[in-house]
Design a protein around this motif. Structure first.
Motif, short mmCIF file in Angstrom:
data_model
loop_
_atom_site.label_atom_id
_atom_site.label_comp_id
_atom_site.label_asym_id
_atom_site.label_seq_id
_atom_site.Cartn_x
_atom_site.Cartn_y
_atom_site.Cartn_z
N ILE A 233 10.53 3.10 8.96
CA ILE A 233 11.84 2.72 9.48
C ILE A 233 12.77 3.85 9.06
O ILE A 233 13.00 4.05 7.86
N GLY A 234 13.22 4.65 10.03
CA GLY A 234 13.85 5.92 9.67
C GLY A 234 12.80 6.75 8.96
O GLY A 234 11.66 6.84 9.41
N ASN A 235 13.15 7.29 7.78
CA ASN A 235 12.14 8.09 7.07
C ASN A 235 11.51 7.32 5.91
O ASN A 235 10.84 7.89 5.07
N LYS A 236 11.74 5.99 5.90
CA LYS A 236 11.13 5.19 4.82
C LYS A 236 9.89 4.46 5.33
O LYS A 236 9.76 4.20 6.53
N ILE A 237 9.01 4.12 4.38
CA ILE A 237 7.75 3.47 4.74
C ILE A 237 7.69 2.09 4.10
O ILE A 237 8.10 1.92 2.94
N LEU A 238 7.17 1.13 4.84
CA LEU A 238 7.09 -0.24 4.34
C LEU A 238 5.78 -0.41 3.55
O LEU A 238 4.69 -0.20 4.09
N VAL A 239 5.92 -0.78 2.27
CA VAL A 239 4.73 -1.01 1.42
C VAL A 239 4.86 -2.38 0.78
O VAL A 239 5.95 -2.97 0.76
N ARG A 240 3.77 -2.87 0.25
CA ARG A 240 3.87 -4.10 -0.55
C ARG A 240 2.84 -4.05 -1.67
O ARG A 240 1.83 -3.35 -1.56
N LYS A 241 3.13 -4.83 -2.71
CA LYS A 241 2.23 -4.85 -3.87
C LYS A 241 1.33 -6.06 -3.76
O LYS A 241 1.79 -7.16 -3.43
N ARG A 242 0.05 -5.88 -4.02
CA ARG A 242 -0.88 -7.00 -3.95
C ARG A 242 -0.68 -7.90 -5.17
O ARG A 242 -0.16 -7.46 -6.21
N PRO A 243 -1.10 -9.17 -5.08
CA PRO A 243 -0.92 -10.09 -6.21
C PRO A 243 -1.61 -9.57 -7.48
O PRO A 243 -2.50 -8.72 -7.41
N ASP A 244 -1.23 -10.14 -8.64
CA ASP A 244 -1.76 -9.67 -9.92
C ASP A 244 -3.21 -10.06 -10.18
O ASP A 244 -3.84 -9.59 -11.12
N THR A 245 -3.72 -10.98 -9.36
CA THR A 245 -5.13 -11.36 -9.54
C THR A 245 -5.85 -11.21 -8.21
O THR A 245 -5.21 -11.14 -7.16
N GLY A 246 -7.15 -11.16 -8.27
CA GLY A 246 -7.96 -11.06 -7.04
C GLY A 246 -8.29 -9.63 -6.68
O GLY A 246 -8.05 -8.71 -7.46
N LEU A 247 -8.80 -9.46 -5.46
CA LEU A 247 -9.24 -8.14 -4.99
C LEU A 247 -8.09 -7.13 -5.01
O LEU A 247 -6.99 -7.43 -4.54
N LEU A 248 -8.31 -5.95 -5.57
CA LEU A 248 -7.33 -4.85 -5.61
C LEU A 248 -6.00 -5.29 -6.24
O LEU A 248 -4.92 -4.87 -5.81
N ALA A 249 -6.11 -6.13 -7.26
CA ALA A 249 -4.92 -6.72 -7.88
C ALA A 249 -3.92 -5.67 -8.37
O ALA A 249 -4.30 -4.67 -8.97
N GLY A 250 -2.65 -5.91 -8.07
CA GLY A 250 -1.56 -5.08 -8.60
C GLY A 250 -1.38 -3.74 -7.92
O GLY A 250 -0.50 -2.98 -8.29
N LEU A 251 -2.22 -3.42 -6.91
CA LEU A 251 -2.09 -2.12 -6.24
C LEU A 251 -1.19 -2.22 -5.02
O LEU A 251 -0.99 -3.31 -4.48
N PHE A 252 -0.69 -1.08 -4.59
CA PHE A 252 0.15 -1.08 -3.39
C PHE A 252 -0.72 -0.96 -2.14
O PHE A 252 -1.85 -0.43 -2.19
N GLU A 253 -0.19 -1.46 -1.04
CA GLU A 253 -0.89 -1.37 0.23
C GLU A 253 0.14 -1.29 1.35
O GLU A 253 1.34 -1.47 1.14
N LEU A 254 -0.36 -1.00 2.55
CA LEU A 254 0.49 -1.04 3.74
C LEU A 254 0.42 -2.47 4.28
O LEU A 254 -0.20 -3.34 3.67
N ILE A 255 1.04 -2.72 5.42
CA ILE A 255 0.95 -4.07 5.98
C ILE A 255 -0.49 -4.27 6.48
O ILE A 255 -1.02 -3.46 7.24
N ASP A 256 -1.10 -5.35 6.02
CA ASP A 256 -2.51 -5.60 6.28
C ASP A 256 -2.62 -6.96 6.97
O ASP A 256 -2.31 -7.99 6.37
N LEU A 257 -3.03 -6.95 8.24
CA LEU A 257 -3.10 -8.20 9.00
C LEU A 257 -4.56 -8.55 9.27
O LEU A 257 -5.37 -7.64 9.53
#
Ligand code: SF4
Length: 362
Positions: A233-257
């Protein structure tokens, strides 16, 4: 077992964690080498040790910084356990790893194999370090029809190694088994003609090397389909942090549908979540914003228990003419991203630790 040690002293791999070894550096290298190839660890090990040279520096570290240094090694629970382990060592052992496996095993993330590896390599304690390599070699040496993953197999091999391990150089003995398993006694096509144990190996003498150990029938690995959206959006990128437990816990990701979304399904998702209607997709429209969707390709990631098939899209949402009214419209869209994650600029984006599963889309 003397031929094994002689072979190791002549042929051992020149690996950085074998120089200037300390209990702490042994622990870090063993944690990195779990489930990861030696060639991959070579880059990470010196960087990690330089930044965190002892348990106390690691105990004080921020999770995001440790994850960033770990990025690409996978199995992030190991990094989290190293931090927990370092805190435990500082609290219970005055910042120094203890010598015996009985104490080492209390440290979070240290299991029987790693306790044996640290005690033998860093403190010269004659205890086995039984891993998959060791089990394969011993099953072949003694033609043992055992299934590697079973606890009874581990116990059987442990007691055999315990009898063989020398009081002098126990660490070299354990490392020799590791090197032999990686270089010579490999799962497929073992190189028996140059193996130091060939004369005493039952599987070799029987000509049935690949029959040992027994193979468990493989289960089909489940596969999931994902659509990954890299949204600018403009020059920024949308990221989100995965939950603290489970697969890839605590890591950042892009929008995953979930599922494999077509171009028009991605348009619909954008209209429902960020844009008020689909006019942004049409060049000839009154919309103050433009939205451009491009396929950036397929990728696949294989976890130990799961496969992901991914289709990635790059999406650019921007103001159309750059007037202040148009910029306001983009700001309104940016405000809507709060429920989905957070928008970050290029510098922050580069500093985040991302799940290696989506490396293809970074
Ligand atoms: S002789 Fe062959 S099967 Fe036996 S330990 Fe050596 S490489 Fe493995």
């Amino acid at each position: 077992m003397m031929p094994l040690l002689s072979w190791f002293w002549e042929n051992h791999r020149d690996l950085p964690w074998r120089k200037d070894r300390t209990p702490y550096s042994t622990w870090i290298s063993e944690a990195m080498l779990q489930q990861t190839r030696v060639a991959t660890v070579l880059d990470y090990y010196p960087r990690f040790l330089k930044r965190f040279p002892d348990p106390s520096s690691l105990a004080k570290a921020k999770e995001d910084e440790v994850f960033k240094l770990w990025e690409g090694l996978g199995y992030y629970s190991r990094a989290r356990n190293l931090m927990k382990g370092a805190a435990y060592i500082c609290e219970h052992f005055e910042g120094k790893l203890p010598e015996t496996p009985d104490l080492l095993i209390h440290i979070p993330g240290i299991g029987p194999y790693m306790a044996g590896a640290i005690a033998s390599q860093a403190f010269d304690v004659p205890v086995p370090a039984v891993d998959g390599n060791c089990i394969r070699i011993y099953c072949r040496l003694h033609a043992l029809p055992l299934v590697p993953s079973e606890k009874s197999t581990y116990n059987e091999i442990y007691s055999r190694v315990e009898k063989d391990i020398p009081k002098d150089n126990p660490g070299d003995f354990n490392e020799a088994l590791m090197d032999l398993g990686s270089l010579i006694c490999t799962p497929k096509s073992p190189r028996c003609s140059i193996c130091p144990l060939a004369d005493s190996c039952s599987a070799n003498l029987l000509g049935k090397q690949e029959d040992f150990p027994l193979k468990k029938p493989k289960k089909e690995t489940p596969t999931e389909e994902h659509t990954i959206l890299k949204i600018y959006i403009g020059n920024k990128i949308l990221v989100r942090k995965r939950p603290d437990t489970g697969l890839l816990a605590g890591l950042f990701e892009l929008i995953d549908l979930p599922g494999t979304l077509s171009h028009s399904e991605v348009e619909n998702w954008l209209c429902e979540n960020l844009l008020s209607d689909d006019s942004a997709f049409a060049e000839e429209s009154d919309s103050a914003v433009s939205a451009d969707i491009r396929v950036i390709g397929n990728a696949r990631h294989i976890f130990s228990h799961l496969k992901w098939n991914m289709l990635g899209y790059e999406i650019h949402i921007d103001s159309k003419a750059g007037s202040s009214a148009d910029t306001e419209a983009v700001k309104k869209i940016a405000a809507k991203t709060k429920k989905l994650g957070k928008l970050v600029g290029p510098k922050e984006y580069a500093s985040l630790a991302f799940a290696s599963a989506i490396r293809a889309y970074r």
